[in-house]
Design an enzyme around this catalytic site. Structure first.
Site, mmCIF file in Angstrom:
data_model
loop_
_atom_site.group_PDB
_atom_site.id
_atom_site.type_symbol
_atom_site.label_atom_id
_atom_site.label_comp_id
_atom_site.label_asym_id
_atom_site.label_seq_id
_atom_site.Cartn_x
_atom_site.Cartn_y
_atom_site.Cartn_z
ATOM 1 N N HIS A 124 -3.497 -5.374 0.972
ATOM 2 C CA HIS A 124 -2.853 -5.564 2.274
ATOM 3 C C HIS A 124 -2.809 -7.042 2.682
ATOM 4 O O HIS A 124 -3.744 -7.516 3.321
ATOM 5 C CB HIS A 124 -3.643 -4.816 3.353
ATOM 6 N N CYS B 19 0.843 -1.206 0.000
ATOM 7 C CA CYS B 19 0.000 0.000 0.000
ATOM 8 C C CYS B 19 0.877 1.255 0.000
ATOM 9 O O CYS B 19 1.546 1.506 -0.978
ATOM 10 C CB CYS B 19 -0.976 -0.028 1.171
ATOM 11 N N GLU C 226 -1.155 -8.293 5.085
ATOM 12 C CA GLU C 226 -1.115 -8.396 6.560
ATOM 13 C C GLU C 226 -2.513 -8.265 7.158
ATOM 14 O O GLU C 226 -2.720 -8.601 8.321
ATOM 15 C CB GLU C 226 -0.151 -7.352 7.141
#
Lengths: 83, 228
Positions: free
Chosen positions: B205, B88, B207
């Site tokens: 993303h 990002c 994560e």
């Protein structure tokens, strides 16, 4: 050394979509204005001292190359005036 | 794959650094946050440039952080083969720093978009995608206002010819269509490789799609597993 103001104008290359400009155009039309197109640009006014106008322009040009513009999506122009 | 100690580089305005450390920890990867002014620790064997809004997205998203002194160290490490992943805002920083080709700019919608998307895995012979099969469709969230991948026609042809597209936005069945393109990215590109396959950036993303307790999808874990 002479004092100059270098003006760097950074704009999207022709053909690169500019959603912010489109949105601004739409808003102007909502306000009742007639227009057929709108382009936006960033303008940086840089005060600096240099031996001559060419040297001032060269320094501003490097600033544009290294930070102010992203060459992948932007074109830029440099104009120098004595201050 | 790499089995490395990861430095997650925190800039002022980064906000996914803790998430990245936690997701990596869940996968058994030793990771720590590193404040950019402190430079990379000597034991750095892997690098994550995390998401967020470094420097308030001034000038262009990622532009300021990309010129921070630590990025010289990151570039040197990347050139030495240290794995680097930009997520990002980290992807924006990576492209602004020249680690990867192209640029990420304002979404075609002119809006900030926070939503789950589907990605088609374009290559499986990279560390970042070894966990997947070719053509796999994974669900990972995006959260960005400037995620539209732009690169110019000639450079895009080179990117494709060099096989450096890692992920493309697609529908749930893996079809790469305009409707499945959340931000107007050229070629639906969501993630690309750098000059080395050990360097990659992506706007979605991983994560946020790793921890089973908090995420609806754990499809992103495979990307972070590169560091494991």
């Amino acid at each position: 050394m002479t004092d100059y103001t270098a003006t760097v104008t950074v704009r999207l290359k022709r053909g690169v979509l500019d959603p912010e400009a489109e949105t601004t155009k739409d808003a102007l039309e909502r306000l009742g204005f007639e227009l057929s197109g709108l382009r936006s640009a960033d303008r940086f006014e840089i005060d600096l001292s240099a031996d001559d106008a060419d040297a001032a322009a060269a320094r501003a040009d490097e600033m544009a190359e290294r930070l102010l513009a992203n060459p992948t999506i932007h074109d830029y122009e440099v104009a120098v005036e004595e201050r | 794959m790499f089995g490395v100690t990861v430095s997650v580089v925190q800039f002022g305005g980064s906000n996914c650094d803790r998430d990245a450390v936690r997701a990596l920890g869940h996968l058994g990867v030793d990771a720590e946050r590193v404040w950019h002014e402190d430079g990379l620790p000597d034991d750095t064997e892997g690098i994550v440039l995390p998401g967020g809004f470094s420097y308030g997205d001034y000038l262009r998203a990622g532009a300021m952080a990309a010129r921070a002194p630590i990025m010289e160290e990151v570039r040197d490490a990347a050139a030495d083969g240290v794995p680097v992943l930009g997520v990002c805002n980290g992807a924006q920083i990576g492209s602004e720093a020249g680690l990867t080709p192209g640029a990420f700019t304002t979404n075609a919608s002119a809006r900030f978009q926070c939503e789950p998307v589907h990605l088609r895995v374009e290559r499986t012979d990279t560390p970042w995608t070894a966990a997947y099969d070719e053509g796999d469709v994974i669900e990972v969230p995006i959260a960005h206002g400037e995620g539209r991948f732009e690169i110019g026609d000639d450079a895009y042809d080179d990117l494709v010819a060099d096989d450096r597209v890692l992920f493309r936005y697609c529908d749930a069945d893996g079809n790469v269509t305009d409707d499945a393109n959340p931000n107007g990215s050229t070629g639906n590109v969501a993630g690309v490789l750098g000059e080395r396959e050990t360097v990659a950036v992506l706007m979605p993303h991983p994560e946020r799609a790793t921890l089973p307790d908090v995420a609806t999808s754990t499809d992103g874990a495979g990307i972070l597993e590169a560091f494991a």
